[in-house]
Design a protein around this motif. Structure first.
Motif, PDB file in Angstrom:
ATOM      1  N   MET A 196       0.844  -1.172   0.000  1.00 32.26           N
ATOM      2  CA  MET A 196       0.000   0.000   0.000  1.00 32.26           C
ATOM      3  C   MET A 196       0.895   1.244   0.000  1.00 32.26           C
ATOM      4  O   MET A 196       1.878   1.307   0.733  1.00 32.26           O
ATOM      5  CB  MET A 196      -0.901  -0.014   1.226  1.00 32.26           C
ATOM      6  N   LYS A 197       0.536   2.229  -0.819  1.00 30.42           N
ATOM      7  CA  LYS A 197       1.315   3.457  -0.903  1.00 30.42           C
ATOM      8  C   LYS A 197       0.790   4.474   0.110  1.00 30.42           C
ATOM      9  O   LYS A 197      -0.402   4.720   0.193  1.00 30.42           O
ATOM     10  CB  LYS A 197       1.262   4.025  -2.312  1.00 30.42           C
ATOM     11  N   ILE A 198       1.723   5.060   0.872  1.00 36.58           N
ATOM     12  CA  ILE A 198       1.400   6.030   1.911  1.00 36.58           C
ATOM     13  C   ILE A 198       2.162   7.323   1.630  1.00 36.58           C
ATOM     14  O   ILE A 198       3.382   7.297   1.432  1.00 36.58           O
ATOM     15  CB  ILE A 198       1.835   5.521   3.306  1.00 36.58           C
ATOM     16  N   LYS A 199       1.450   8.445   1.650  1.00 36.59           N
ATOM     17  CA  LYS A 199       2.101   9.750   1.482  1.00 36.59           C
ATOM     18  C   LYS A 199       2.690  10.181   2.819  1.00 36.59           C
ATOM     19  O   LYS A 199       2.001  10.174   3.835  1.00 36.59           O
ATOM     20  CB  LYS A 199       1.114  10.789   0.968  1.00 36.59           C
ATOM     21  N   LEU A 200       3.964  10.567   2.795  1.00 28.47           N
ATOM     22  CA  LEU A 200       4.639  11.017   4.012  1.00 28.47           C
ATOM     23  C   LEU A 200       4.589  12.533   4.175  1.00 28.47           C
ATOM     24  O   LEU A 200       4.744  13.038   5.277  1.00 28.47           O
ATOM     25  CB  LEU A 200       6.098  10.557   4.005  1.00 28.47           C
ATOM     26  N   GLY A 201       4.426  13.256   3.074  1.00 30.99           N
ATOM     27  CA  GLY A 201       4.426  14.711   3.118  1.00 30.99           C
ATOM     28  C   GLY A 201       5.261  15.267   1.988  1.00 30.99           C
ATOM     29  O   GLY A 201       5.718  14.524   1.104  1.00 30.99           O
ATOM     30  N   PRO A 202       5.502  16.581   1.982  1.00 36.16           N
ATOM     31  CA  PRO A 202       6.239  17.198   0.893  1.00 36.16           C
ATOM     32  C   PRO A 202       7.669  16.649   0.776  1.00 36.16           C
ATOM     33  O   PRO A 202       8.343  16.440   1.777  1.00 36.16           O
ATOM     34  CB  PRO A 202       6.284  18.679   1.269  1.00 36.16           C
ATOM     35  N   ALA A 203       8.097  16.444  -0.452  1.00 30.40           N
ATOM     36  CA  ALA A 203       9.475  16.031  -0.731  1.00 30.40           C
ATOM     37  C   ALA A 203      10.316  17.302  -0.824  1.00 30.40           C
ATOM     38  O   ALA A 203      10.698  17.744  -1.900  1.00 30.40           O
ATOM     39  CB  ALA A 203       9.537  15.219  -2.019  1.00 30.40           C
ATOM     40  N   ASP A 204      10.559  17.907   0.348  1.00 36.45           N
ATOM     41  CA  ASP A 204      11.234  19.204   0.397  1.00 36.45           C
ATOM     42  C   ASP A 204      12.530  19.161   1.210  1.00 36.45           C
ATOM     43  O   ASP A 204      12.956  20.156   1.775  1.00 36.45           O
ATOM     44  CB  ASP A 204      10.297  20.265   0.956  1.00 36.45           C
ATOM     45  N   PHE A 205      13.152  17.995   1.268  1.00 42.19           N
ATOM     46  CA  PHE A 205      14.399  17.843   2.038  1.00 42.19           C
ATOM     47  C   PHE A 205      15.542  18.608   1.366  1.00 42.19           C
ATOM     48  O   PHE A 205      15.655  18.603   0.140  1.00 42.19           O
ATOM     49  CB  PHE A 205      14.845  16.384   2.074  1.00 42.19           C
ATOM     50  N   ALA A 206      16.409  19.167   2.174  1.00 38.92           N
ATOM     51  CA  ALA A 206      17.682  19.677   1.672  1.00 38.92           C
ATOM     52  C   ALA A 206      18.602  18.472   1.443  1.00 38.92           C
ATOM     53  O   ALA A 206      18.377  17.393   1.999  1.00 38.92           O
ATOM     54  CB  ALA A 206      18.307  20.624   2.695  1.00 38.92           C
ATOM     55  N   GLU A 207      19.608  18.629   0.634  1.00 33.42           N
ATOM     56  CA  GLU A 207      20.584  17.559   0.426  1.00 33.42           C
ATOM     57  C   GLU A 207      21.220  17.190   1.770  1.00 33.42           C
ATOM     58  O   GLU A 207      21.562  18.059   2.561  1.00 33.42           O
ATOM     59  CB  GLU A 207      21.661  18.024  -0.566  1.00 33.42           C
ATOM     60  N   LYS A 208      21.319  15.888   2.046  1.00 26.94           N
ATOM     61  CA  LYS A 208      21.881  15.317   3.277  1.00 26.94           C
ATOM     62  C   LYS A 208      20.998  15.549   4.502  1.00 26.94           C
ATOM     63  O   LYS A 208      21.445  15.420   5.632  1.00 26.94           O
ATOM     64  CB  LYS A 208      23.293  15.845   3.565  1.00 26.94           C
ATOM     65  N   GLU A 209      19.715  15.876   4.281  1.00 23.33           N
ATOM     66  CA  GLU A 209      18.771  16.014   5.393  1.00 23.33           C
ATOM     67  C   GLU A 209      18.145  14.654   5.684  1.00 23.33           C
ATOM     68  O   GLU A 209      17.895  13.865   4.773  1.00 23.33           O
ATOM     69  CB  GLU A 209      17.679  17.024   5.058  1.00 23.33           C
ATOM     70  N   MET A 210      17.870  14.412   6.959  1.00 16.43           N
ATOM     71  CA  MET A 210      17.292  13.151   7.400  1.00 16.43           C
ATOM     72  C   MET A 210      16.111  13.455   8.323  1.00 16.43           C
ATOM     73  O   MET A 210      16.180  14.378   9.132  1.00 16.43           O
ATOM     74  CB  MET A 210      18.378  12.378   8.167  1.00 16.43           C
ATOM     75  N   ARG A 211      15.037  12.657   8.201  1.00 12.67           N
ATOM     76  CA  ARG A 211      13.855  12.808   9.052  1.00 12.67           C
ATOM     77  C   ARG A 211      13.331  11.437   9.439  1.00 12.67           C
ATOM     78  O   ARG A 211      13.483  10.477   8.696  1.00 12.67           O
ATOM     79  CB  ARG A 211      12.734  13.553   8.318  1.00 12.67           C
TER      80      ARG A 211
END
Length: 106
Positions: free
Chosen positions: A1-16
């Motif tokens: 099942m596909k789940i949306k996590l939120g905006p794909a707005d990470f900076a390079e080398k960012e982790m969440r």
């Protein structure tokens, strides 16, 4: 099942870290690609998303075990703990980060 996590707005080398159903996920953007694996380190249960990135490896903040973000392979201490399960991520047409998980994990 596909789940949306939120905006794909990470900076390079960012982790969440994300809580999705029964899973905790560590997601990072490395070389423009989104990569993910289980957030709970299987060695002592620490959150990998609270650690640091070294190249393509996430390093656990508790005991410095490093896992490859593509394969989940324990790169630094193979005798200490197992590899981490990985997840597939994509960015949809709306710019949302999407993870696919089996129904049993939800």
């Amino acid at each position: 099942m596909k789940i949306k996590l939120g905006p794909a707005d990470f900076a390079e080398k960012e982790m969440r870290g994300y809580e999705v159903g029964k899973r905790s996920l560590c997601v990072a953007r490395i070389n423009g690609r989104y990569k993910g694996l289980d957030d709970w380190c299987n060695h002592a249960g620490c959150l990998l998303s609270g650690g640091r990135l070294e190249g393509n490896m996430v390093v656990c903040p508790c005991h410095e075990v490093g896992f490859d973000m593509d394969t989940g392979k324990n790169e630094t201490s193979p005798g200490v703990c197992d590899d981490q399960p990985t997840v597939e991520l994509e960015v949809d047409a709306d710019g949302e980060l999407v993870v696919e998980l089996p129904e049993k994990d939800l």
